[in-house]
Design a protein around this motif. Structure first.
Motif, PDB file in Angstrom:
ATOM      1  N   SER A 179      -4.764   7.094   6.521  1.00 56.09           N
ATOM      2  CA  SER A 179      -5.004   8.252   7.383  1.00 56.09           C
ATOM      3  C   SER A 179      -4.652   9.555   6.684  1.00 56.09           C
ATOM      4  CB  SER A 179      -4.217   8.116   8.690  1.00 56.09           C
ATOM      5  OG  SER A 179      -2.822   8.054   8.435  1.00 56.09           O
ATOM      6  N   LEU A 219       1.124  -3.099   8.060  1.00 55.31           N
ATOM      7  CA  LEU A 219      -0.027  -2.459   8.698  1.00 55.31           C
ATOM      8  C   LEU A 219       0.249  -0.979   8.923  1.00 55.31           C
ATOM      9  CD1 LEU A 219      -2.801  -2.733  10.057  1.00 55.31           C
ATOM     10  CD2 LEU A 219      -1.610  -3.304  12.191  1.00 55.31           C
ATOM     11  N   MET A 273      -8.911   0.728   4.732  1.00 51.80           N
ATOM     12  CA  MET A 273      -7.725  -0.124   4.705  1.00 51.80           C
ATOM     13  C   MET A 273      -7.827  -1.233   3.671  1.00 51.80           C
ATOM     14  SD  MET A 273      -5.137   0.429   6.914  1.00 51.80           S
ATOM     15  CE  MET A 273      -4.563  -1.154   7.513  1.00 51.80           C
ATOM     16  N   HIS A 328       0.158   0.828   5.446  1.00 47.76           N
ATOM     17  CA  HIS A 328      -1.207   0.987   4.942  1.00 47.76           C
ATOM     18  C   HIS A 328      -1.985   2.013   5.754  1.00 47.76           C
ATOM     19  CE1 HIS A 328      -1.429  -3.071   2.587  1.00 47.76           C
ATOM     20  NE2 HIS A 328      -0.264  -2.477   2.465  1.00 47.76           N
ATOM     21  N   GLU A 329      -1.770   2.015   7.075  1.00 52.43           N
ATOM     22  CA  GLU A 329      -2.448   3.005   7.930  1.00 52.43           C
ATOM     23  C   GLU A 329      -1.991   4.424   7.613  1.00 52.43           C
ATOM     24  OE1 GLU A 329      -1.676   1.706  11.901  1.00 52.43           O
ATOM     25  OE2 GLU A 329      -3.537   0.540  12.034  1.00 52.43           O
TER      26      GLU A 329
END
Length: 447
Positions: free
Chosen positions: A176, A168, A187, A171-172
């Protein structure tokens, strides 16, 4: 001359020549700073400033090393060895032994995968889980290069593909940084874009297990410490139970506090109580248990020094400003050739992450450069995600300074029979970076 290219090449060449990786990192970092135009004093100052970035991780490894050696003397490893002998069979039939090795390697890869998403302890489990299994590996004549490959696969593939735990975060970071650089993505696009590159890693793992390292390799059974008092001590079922409880307590504490140091401390307290006060064998005293734990810290001191040195090396690379220069120098002659552009971008990503040793740390750098370049040559957002994610994963898989290679070495070299460069970095580089380049390139063209 580009300082990043020079620094990384010097570090890699010296490491391959079996120069200690700490020396290779220092020499490579100082050379990179000098090539970038820094004075020797300025280079050393920048290098020194970066040393503190990995001190916490180094301390964590020292404590985990002490814990790993402590676990090895609770009797738990001996129980594992006996179970392995029963599984293999006293006659050690070739077919059964081969199947056991394959099952064990895939089990290790799965357990390592859990450390990224399900129980996000990352590399902390390796110094605890792997050293007690070394005698099992020796009994099976397993090539530890296959084990290193399985561990690195589990440490990387899950977070690249699955948006949970460390995945997570990964991927963030991609989402971003791409949005901040002017390319709108969400996402849900990241797992789809990274499916092909991860498939390439799976192919590499299968090749390593079934082809490259399937032949038997002999190792010598050695104790993890030279303490004669510990070596001559008998063990009991309570000791095995205490070992299991200590491991569970450590993992739970780490997940709850998000601190490897505190997690290792809680496990060590349990072992101290057992060795020092609750053990039924009179000759095993607290002073002797202190020696055991000190031996464990020494066992992983190498990893700690590499992590600290890698922080200084990475800081010099960032401060040179030559990462941006490297990409800018090639962007002019790429044109709108998507195939050539994707290949060059992946190779540049390989150089950057090989030097810094962390895909998480290099994604912001890569995204800031790749997004405008990808937009200029007409690559889609999905293709850009695949390139950024793959470029971040590339060098991390085979870098001497990466925790994805240092972690496996920390466990597999507990008895001094596993070389960090030739037994971990080279195998993971060959079996993951080559497939990542091929499948990442295909993803950029297809998406």
């Amino acid at each position: 001359m580009n300082a990043v290219v020079i620094a990384v090449l010097i570090m890699i060449v010296l490491s391959l020549l079996r120069i200690h990786v700490v020396i290779a990192l220092i020499v490579g970092g100082i050379t990179g700073g000098l090539v970038a135009g820094f004075t020797l004093v300025e280079t050393i100052e920048v290098f020194s400033e970066g040393l503190s970035s990995n001190v916490t991780v180094a301390l964590s490894y020292a404590m985990l090393g002490a814990f790993a050696v402590g676990i090895s003397y609770t009797g738990l490893p001996d129980a594992m060895v006996k179970s392995a002998i029963k599984l293999v069979g006293r006659e050690q039939e070739t077919h059964r032994k081969t199947m056991t090795k394959v099952l064990l390697l895939f089990s290790i890869a799965i357990i390592a995968s859990f450390s990224q998403n399900l129980v996000p302890v990352h590399i902390a489990f390796i110094p605890i889980f792997i050293p007690p299994l070394l005698k099992v590996f020796n009994e099976l004549n397993m090539d530890r290069r296959a084990t290193a490959t399985a561990l690195t696969f589990g440490l990387k593939a899950p977070y690249i593909l699955i948006p949970a735990g460390y995945g997570l975060i990964f991927h963030e970071i991609i989402m971003s940084n791409m949005n901040e650089s002017g390319m709108a993505v969400d996402m849900s696009m990241v797992p789809r874009a990274m499916f092909l590159p991860v498939l390439g890693m799976l192919v590499g793992l299968i090749v390593a297990i079934f082809i490259s390292y399937r032949k038997p390799r002999d190792y010598v059974n050695q104790e993890l410490t030279t303490s004669e008092e510990m070596a001559n001590t008998s063990f009991s079922r309570p000791g095995i139970l205490v070992g299991i409880v200590a491991i569970i307590t450590l993992l739970v504490s780490q997940v709850l506090t998000k601190s490897m140091v505190f997690g290792a401390l809680t496990g060590l307290i349990i072992l101290y109580m057992y060795f020092g006060y609750l053990h039924v064998i009179k000759q095993l005293r607290l002073s002797q248990s202190e020696k055991l734990l000190t031996d464990g810290m020494k066992m992983l001191a190498f990893i700690g020094f590499v992590m600290i040195s890698a922080g200084g090396f990475a800081e010099v690379i960032r401060e040179t400003g030559h990462v941006e220069q490297l990409v800018a120098s090639i962007s002019g002659w790429i044109g709108h050739n998507h195939g050539l552009a994707a290949l060059i971008m992946l190779l540049v990503g390989l150089l950057i992450t090989m030097g810094i040793g962390s895909s998480f740390a290099t994604i912001p750098i890569i995204a800031a450069i790749y997004v405008p370049l990808a937009a200029a040559i007409g690559l889609s957002p999905m293709a850009t995600i695949a390139l950024i994610g793959t470029a971040g994963a590339l060098g991390d898989a085979g870098s001497p300074a990466s925790d994805s290679t240092l972690g496996p070495t920390a466990g597999l070299n507990a008895d001094g029979q596993h070389h960090h460069i030739w037994d971990t970095c080279v195998p993971t580089f060959l079996h993951f970076n080559i497939p990542l380049i091929i499948f990442g390139w295909l993803a950029a063209l297809i998406l």
